[in-house]
Design a protein around this motif. Sequence first.
Motif, PDB file in Angstrom:
ATOM      1  N   UNK A 103       3.778  -2.282  47.166  1.00  0.00           N
ATOM      2  CA  UNK A 103       3.372  -0.944  46.730  1.00  0.00           C
ATOM      3  C   UNK A 103       1.903  -0.968  46.281  1.00  0.00           C
ATOM      4  N   UNK A 104       1.522  -2.045  45.595  1.00  0.00           N
ATOM      5  CA  UNK A 104       0.124  -2.175  45.168  1.00  0.00           C
ATOM      6  C   UNK A 104      -0.796  -2.249  46.384  1.00  0.00           C
ATOM      7  N   UNK A 105      -0.341  -2.948  47.422  1.00  0.00           N
ATOM      8  CA  UNK A 105      -1.138  -3.029  48.650  1.00  0.00           C
ATOM      9  C   UNK A 105      -1.338  -1.637  49.250  1.00  0.00           C
ATOM     10  N   UNK A 106      -0.225  -0.883  49.359  1.00  0.00           N
ATOM     11  CA  UNK A 106      -0.329   0.474  49.913  1.00  0.00           C
ATOM     12  C   UNK A 106      -1.290   1.313  49.074  1.00  0.00           C
ATOM     13  N   UNK A 107      -1.195   1.175  47.751  1.00  0.00           N
ATOM     14  CA  UNK A 107      -2.027   1.982  46.865  1.00  0.00           C
ATOM     15  C   UNK A 107      -3.509   1.627  47.014  1.00  0.00           C
ATOM     16  N   UNK A 108      -3.830   0.338  47.023  1.00  0.00           N
ATOM     17  CA  UNK A 108      -5.242  -0.049  47.123  1.00  0.00           C
ATOM     18  C   UNK A 108      -5.811   0.303  48.504  1.00  0.00           C
ATOM     19  N   UNK A 109      -4.974   0.201  49.542  1.00  0.00           N
ATOM     20  CA  UNK A 109      -5.447   0.589  50.882  1.00  0.00           C
ATOM     21  C   UNK A 109      -5.787   2.074  50.906  1.00  0.00           C
ATOM     22  N   UNK A 110      -4.917   2.885  50.296  1.00  0.00           N
ATOM     23  CA  UNK A 110      -5.164   4.334  50.293  1.00  0.00           C
ATOM     24  C   UNK A 110      -6.357   4.703  49.418  1.00  0.00           C
ATOM     25  N   UNK A 139      -7.293   0.164  37.616  1.00  0.00           N
ATOM     26  CA  UNK A 139      -6.593   0.979  38.617  1.00  0.00           C
ATOM     27  C   UNK A 139      -5.133   0.553  38.708  1.00  0.00           C
ATOM     28  N   UNK A 140      -4.916  -0.736  38.590  1.00  0.00           N
ATOM     29  CA  UNK A 140      -3.541  -1.246  38.639  1.00  0.00           C
ATOM     30  C   UNK A 140      -2.727  -0.700  37.466  1.00  0.00           C
ATOM     31  N   UNK A 141      -3.340  -0.706  36.294  1.00  0.00           N
ATOM     32  CA  UNK A 141      -2.626  -0.240  35.090  1.00  0.00           C
ATOM     33  C   UNK A 141      -2.376   1.257  35.125  1.00  0.00           C
ATOM     34  N   UNK A 142      -3.406   2.011  35.535  1.00  0.00           N
ATOM     35  CA  UNK A 142      -3.297   3.475  35.461  1.00  0.00           C
ATOM     36  C   UNK A 142      -2.496   4.051  36.623  1.00  0.00           C
ATOM     37  N   UNK A 201      -8.508 -10.482  35.289  1.00  0.00           N
ATOM     38  CA  UNK A 201      -8.471  -9.807  36.590  1.00  0.00           C
ATOM     39  C   UNK A 201      -7.051  -9.561  37.021  1.00  0.00           C
ATOM     40  N   UNK A 202      -6.773  -9.952  38.275  1.00  0.00           N
ATOM     41  CA  UNK A 202      -5.442  -9.727  38.844  1.00  0.00           C
ATOM     42  C   UNK A 202      -4.795 -11.060  39.178  1.00  0.00           C
ATOM     43  N   UNK A 203      -3.480 -11.071  39.146  1.00  0.00           N
ATOM     44  CA  UNK A 203      -2.748 -12.276  39.511  1.00  0.00           C
ATOM     45  C   UNK A 203      -1.489 -11.843  40.266  1.00  0.00           C
ATOM     46  N   UNK A 204      -1.154 -12.610  41.307  1.00  0.00           N
ATOM     47  CA  UNK A 204       0.046 -12.291  42.097  1.00  0.00           C
ATOM     48  C   UNK A 204       1.158 -13.248  41.690  1.00  0.00           C
ATOM     49  N   UNK A 205       2.326 -12.669  41.413  1.00  0.00           N
ATOM     50  CA  UNK A 205       3.473 -13.480  41.006  1.00  0.00           C
ATOM     51  C   UNK A 205       4.564 -13.368  42.060  1.00  0.00           C
ATOM     52  N   UNK A 206       5.255 -14.482  42.327  1.00  0.00           N
ATOM     53  CA  UNK A 206       6.350 -14.417  43.300  1.00  0.00           C
ATOM     54  C   UNK A 206       7.653 -14.043  42.590  1.00  0.00           C
ATOM     55  N   UNK A 207       8.775 -14.137  43.320  1.00  0.00           N
ATOM     56  CA  UNK A 207      10.049 -13.691  42.753  1.00  0.00           C
ATOM     57  C   UNK A 207      10.437 -14.517  41.526  1.00  0.00           C
ATOM     58  N   UNK A 208       9.966 -15.775  41.480  1.00  0.00           N
ATOM     59  CA  UNK A 208      10.271 -16.628  40.314  1.00  0.00           C
ATOM     60  C   UNK A 208       9.225 -16.468  39.210  1.00  0.00           C
ATOM     61  N   UNK A 209       8.377 -15.469  39.328  1.00  0.00           N
ATOM     62  CA  UNK A 209       7.312 -15.166  38.364  1.00  0.00           C
ATOM     63  C   UNK A 209       6.285 -16.291  38.251  1.00  0.00           C
ATOM     64  N   UNK A 210       6.128 -17.054  39.339  1.00  0.00           N
ATOM     65  CA  UNK A 210       5.107 -18.099  39.372  1.00  0.00           C
ATOM     66  C   UNK A 210       3.843 -17.538  40.019  1.00  0.00           C
ATOM     67  N   UNK A 211       2.652 -17.840  39.491  1.00  0.00           N
ATOM     68  CA  UNK A 211       1.430 -17.325  40.118  1.00  0.00           C
ATOM     69  C   UNK A 211       1.182 -17.961  41.487  1.00  0.00           C
ATOM     70  N   UNK A 212       0.896 -17.139  42.487  1.00  0.00           N
ATOM     71  CA  UNK A 212       0.615 -17.662  43.829  1.00  0.00           C
ATOM     72  C   UNK A 212      -0.810 -17.342  44.288  1.00  0.00           C
TER      73      UNK A 212
END
Lengths: 229, 438
Positions: B252-259, B363-366, B392-403
């Motif tokens: 969803x974040x990807x779709x939002x930033x692309x738009x 933008x992510x927060x708002x 900044x930003x961090x991506x977490x996987x399903x196990x909440x580990x940063x990737x």
Amino acid sequence: MGALLDALGQAWPRLLIYPGGLSALGLAWLLARWMAFIRTPHPDAERLPPHQELIAALPPLLALTLLPIPPARTFPYGIDLLTALALLGWPQLYSQAVRGALVGTGLRTLLQGYSLLLLGATAMSAGAGGIELRRLLRAPDTALGWGLMLGGSGLWLLGQARLYRKGRAAHLGDLGCLWIGAMPMLAALTVGAADRLPSGWAGWALPPLALIIAALMLGAARRITAPCE
Amino acid sequence: MQRLVAFILALGLAAALFAAWLLRDAPLTPALAHGLLRADALSAFFALVTTALALAEIGQGREKSPLRLLGVVGLLVAAYLSGHMAVTAALFALAGFLRIIGRHPSEALPMILPIICLSLGLASMGLRADEWRYAEPGAGAGLNSGAFVLLLLAVLLAGGFLALTDGQSAGPARQIDPIFGPALLYPLLRLDSLGPWNLGWLAATLLIGGAVALWSAWWAATCASGDAAAWLQRYLIGMALAGIGLGSGAGLALAAFALLTMPLISLGMGVAVHHARPWPLWAISAATPLSAPFVAAWVGVAAATAGHVPVLAMILWAAALLTAVPVARLATGRNKQPWWPQDWRLLVAAGLSLALGGGAPLALTLLVAPMASQLAGGLSPMGEIALWPWAGLIALDAARQPVASLPTFAMAGIMIVLAALAWVGARLLARRKRRDEG
């Protein structure tokens, strides 16, 4: 906020000495000499004006500063492969654009090199379980993980060999790419040799060794992929 | 007239931002409206994007009838705020008809097709569930593969994706509508309000999105400079589709930033093509770290990595690199031309791109986090783009580990120090050179 300012304040050795700063400039010069020694033709890049060369050198210097290589002090805000590649590839893209070489053969060469880099990056990140650079220094749990990481490193260096160009800023980018390609080797060396070295030596001895192996591989890849003079 | 419409649209943009802030905790559903009106974070986000796209159109001076454009935007915003699927379809149809008034039938007909697909898709869901208000509990029963295919087809038709086959933009169903193309992603995303998608839909959207993004980026890299803007918009729609197909918070974040990137690309490329050396365009390049297109690409690769889809990560990475080529080519232009003055619209687009890239955590927060929490019922936990406090930003996987990590603030801080050192070095070298010459 305090943690960020604290980390930035304590990052000066990274910025000025190692892995960025003076060591980066020195190693980039050594790498350029080594690639000249390989005696393969280097497409001459159009010399950028000094101020443009300086601007082009800043992104790779930033990437080098943030590389998680021992024995540099740990920096909590590390970058990942995508950001590193964007920063390190900046001088190449900029000089190609300035030369008007983003069409035809120039574009084809760029895409061929980058496709290998991307394949290598994808394999390395699949083996490491993520695109964070610090993951490339950890030993994977499985043999497949090792295969992907080391194979990816080979593809990465092959891509770098295809993209190699002259230029001071470009050499800094090449050095950063070389460090990244050397990281899976450093992980392998750490697993294999860390116990056999005296305490505290691994952090100082293994990174240069991994870098030398990677530079030898890069030279060989350049020699194989480019026709001799 | 253009200025008045631009002013009204700017007010609308500010109102959409305020609405996004207001609706960040819970949707607004006035009891008096009987479910006809329902405003949530997704509605506010699309209102923001549509208004910004209209402003970009006005900014480029391409719109012949600004008042009509204002009407289209108004109807689309009303559609986003509607809680009734039939009303949404009707408002989209009205906006579509307003958009094609005065056009030749051969040009207008392909633009009606997406509206027909959308109306049929929404009608199919409403009739099947016997519930037209999407927020009601029974509405989820209306989800069906036919409706999904129709809504996806509407997006593809509005994006003119037939042009992908041979790279020719002339002809029916080959032109992207800069307002409708992105707007039709709204009904597709709204499906998340009805319930989770099945794996087949996710896979189809993921595959189509990835293919569209890479294919469009390829055409953007190899086409003439004048056509690149349309291909870049298609690339961003492809990225958004891939994000929707990931079906996670990160997607969803990807779709939002692309738009969010789309209006900046549209304005920047549209203006730059008429200038000899539009160097500020570098700030709208996916190759420039901390620009909006770069952050969108980073979110894409990080979301795919977090979802354990390395092939998609590589595709989105390759697509981002390809899209850097036309922008770099155009930005360098005829390098011997003077670098100043520059068009103020280009400077605005470049400044906003850097602001959005650098301020991505904001933008992510708002905008993104409220959407993800309100659509959580339809999303999987396979990845999340989270805030990295003061970094900044961090991506977490399903196990909440940063990737993946993008420390925008730390990078900006070190870059400032590096730039200062370089400036001092350059001044010292220049002084020494002058002394040697003297």
